[in-house]
Design a protein around this motif. Structure first.
Motif, short mmCIF file in Angstrom:
data_model
loop_
_atom_site.label_atom_id
_atom_site.label_comp_id
_atom_site.label_asym_id
_atom_site.label_seq_id
_atom_site.Cartn_x
_atom_site.Cartn_y
_atom_site.Cartn_z
N GLN A 204 2.17 3.92 -13.56
CA GLN A 204 2.52 5.18 -12.92
C GLN A 204 3.99 5.54 -13.16
O GLN A 204 4.86 4.68 -13.10
N ILE A 250 -6.11 5.84 -1.69
CA ILE A 250 -5.81 6.27 -3.06
C ILE A 250 -6.57 5.43 -4.08
O ILE A 250 -7.18 5.95 -5.03
N LEU A 251 -6.60 4.13 -3.87
CA LEU A 251 -7.23 3.22 -4.83
C LEU A 251 -8.75 3.25 -4.79
O LEU A 251 -9.40 2.80 -5.73
N GLU A 252 -9.31 3.79 -3.72
CA GLU A 252 -10.75 3.95 -3.67
C GLU A 252 -11.23 4.86 -4.78
O GLU A 252 -12.36 4.73 -5.26
N HIS A 253 -10.37 5.77 -5.20
CA HIS A 253 -10.71 6.72 -6.27
C HIS A 253 -10.13 6.32 -7.62
O HIS A 253 -10.26 7.05 -8.59
N ASP A 254 -9.48 5.16 -7.66
CA ASP A 254 -8.91 4.69 -8.92
C ASP A 254 -8.93 3.16 -8.95
O ASP A 254 -7.90 2.49 -8.83
N GLN A 255 -10.11 2.60 -9.10
CA GLN A 255 -10.28 1.15 -9.11
C GLN A 255 -9.60 0.50 -10.32
O GLN A 255 -9.17 -0.65 -10.26
N GLU A 256 -9.47 1.24 -11.40
CA GLU A 256 -8.82 0.71 -12.60
C GLU A 256 -7.34 0.44 -12.33
O GLU A 256 -6.79 -0.57 -12.77
N LEU A 257 -6.71 1.35 -11.59
CA LEU A 257 -5.30 1.16 -11.23
C LEU A 257 -5.15 -0.08 -10.34
O LEU A 257 -4.22 -0.87 -10.52
N LYS A 258 -6.06 -0.25 -9.43
CA LYS A 258 -6.03 -1.41 -8.54
C LYS A 258 -6.14 -2.70 -9.34
O LYS A 258 -5.41 -3.67 -9.13
N THR A 260 -5.33 -3.10 -12.43
CA THR A 260 -4.10 -3.25 -13.22
C THR A 260 -3.00 -3.87 -12.38
O THR A 260 -2.32 -4.81 -12.81
#
Length: 305
Positions: A204, A250-258, A260
């Motif tokens: 990010q 926020i991470l519920e909608h972006d598991q890839e970021l989590k 990472t």
């Protein structure tokens, strides 16, 4: 020449030594038994007045819980909106007094409205707290924001707002705290920075945020030196990736970021807000009375590699 008489004299002596050893061992065992479930008195926040900014929710609210759990009964919850600050104060009081561990009416927790980006607002908040409690012993500057814009796309008005809250807000809070602590013999100020003060987070983009937290970290060191002989300690608490309610959403909608963030953290997970409790109590209490200008990172090893 070794005689029977001399040998017989050694026996009572040996018995006395053995008896003394047994008594000492018994006393040690008794002391250990009594100490179970307790901790060093210097970690206690009993009889200390604490103030936390950005405390209606998130990490700031977790710090407030840690103070109450460590014996604090006089606490100011400071946040932007008065309604939210007072509600958080009422909820915290109801929870701890309702669980049977704290007598009803023993907690004095107040909610105070404050825009930390305004020096006048911060001064008003501290005046309100000291009017109620008489003094302030420990302050945590936890109010802060983060936004993710690329450097080319970051609107100037949002950059200014971020610095006003994260940097100027921390400075105003520390200064007003010290103005009250010095006449009372000292105190502890904890500025909440971030591991972003030392590393560039990926993937990010958040350049202004990273720079603001680096400013907070160095601000703490500078103020620590300036106020050291006044017995006002200033330290930095730098969290890593923490699973606050907002972050979870926020991470519920972006598991890839989590995934990472977890992969980049040596411990293989994100932190729980409770992981910060021990660190903030250490810095805010007398347990760290010879610690100033220091940074405690709670990041699962992120900054090590």
């Amino acid at each position: 020449m070794f005689s029977l008489r001399s040998a017989s004299l050694l026996v009572p002596s040996a018995r006395r030594a053995s008896t003394r050893s047994a008594v000492a061992h018994s006393r040690l065992s008794s002391t250990v038994a009594k100490a179970r479930g307790l901790t060093l008195p210097s970690f206690s926040m009993q009889n200390k007045v604490c103030l936390v900014t950005g405390a209606a929710r998130g990490l700031g609210n977790e710090f407030c819980r840690a103070f109450v759990e460590s014996g604090c009964t006089s606490l100011a919850i400071v946040d932007l909106k008065e309604e939210e600050a007072k509600r958080a104060a009422d909820e915290l009081k109801a929870e701890f007094e309702g669980n049977g561990h704290i007598d009803k009416g023993s907690l004095n927790i107040m909610g105070i409205a404050c825009d930390v980006s305004s020096e006048v607002s911060v001064q008003k908040a501290f005046k309100e707290a000291t009017t109620e409690f008489g003094r302030i012993d420990s302050v945590v500057a936890s109010a802060g924001i983060v936004e993710n814009y690329s450097a080319f796309d970051y609107p100037f008005d949002r950059i200014k707002r971020l610095y006003d809250i994260n940097v100027h807000g921390a400075f105003f809070t520390a200064r007003e705290a010290a103005r009250r602590m010095i006449p009372d013999g000292g105190g502890s100020i904890v500025l909440v920075a971030s591991m972003s003060a030392q590393v560039v987070n990926v993937p990010q983009p958040q350049t202004p945020y990273n720079a603001s937290k680096a400013a907070v970290r160095h601000m703490a060191s500078s103020l620590a030196v300036e106020w050291a002989k006044k017995n006002v300690r200033v330290n930095t608490l730098s969290p890593g990736y923490m699973l606050t309610k907002l972050t979870r959403t926020i991470l519920e909608h972006d598991q890839e970021l989590k995934r990472t963030w977890e992969a980049l953290t040596p411990m293989g997970r994100m932190g729980d807000p409770e992981d910060l409790k021990g660190a903030v109590i250490f810095l805010a209490s007398d347990a760290s009375k010879f610690v100033t200008g220091s940074e405690v990172r709670v990041d699962g090893g992120y900054c090590v590699i």
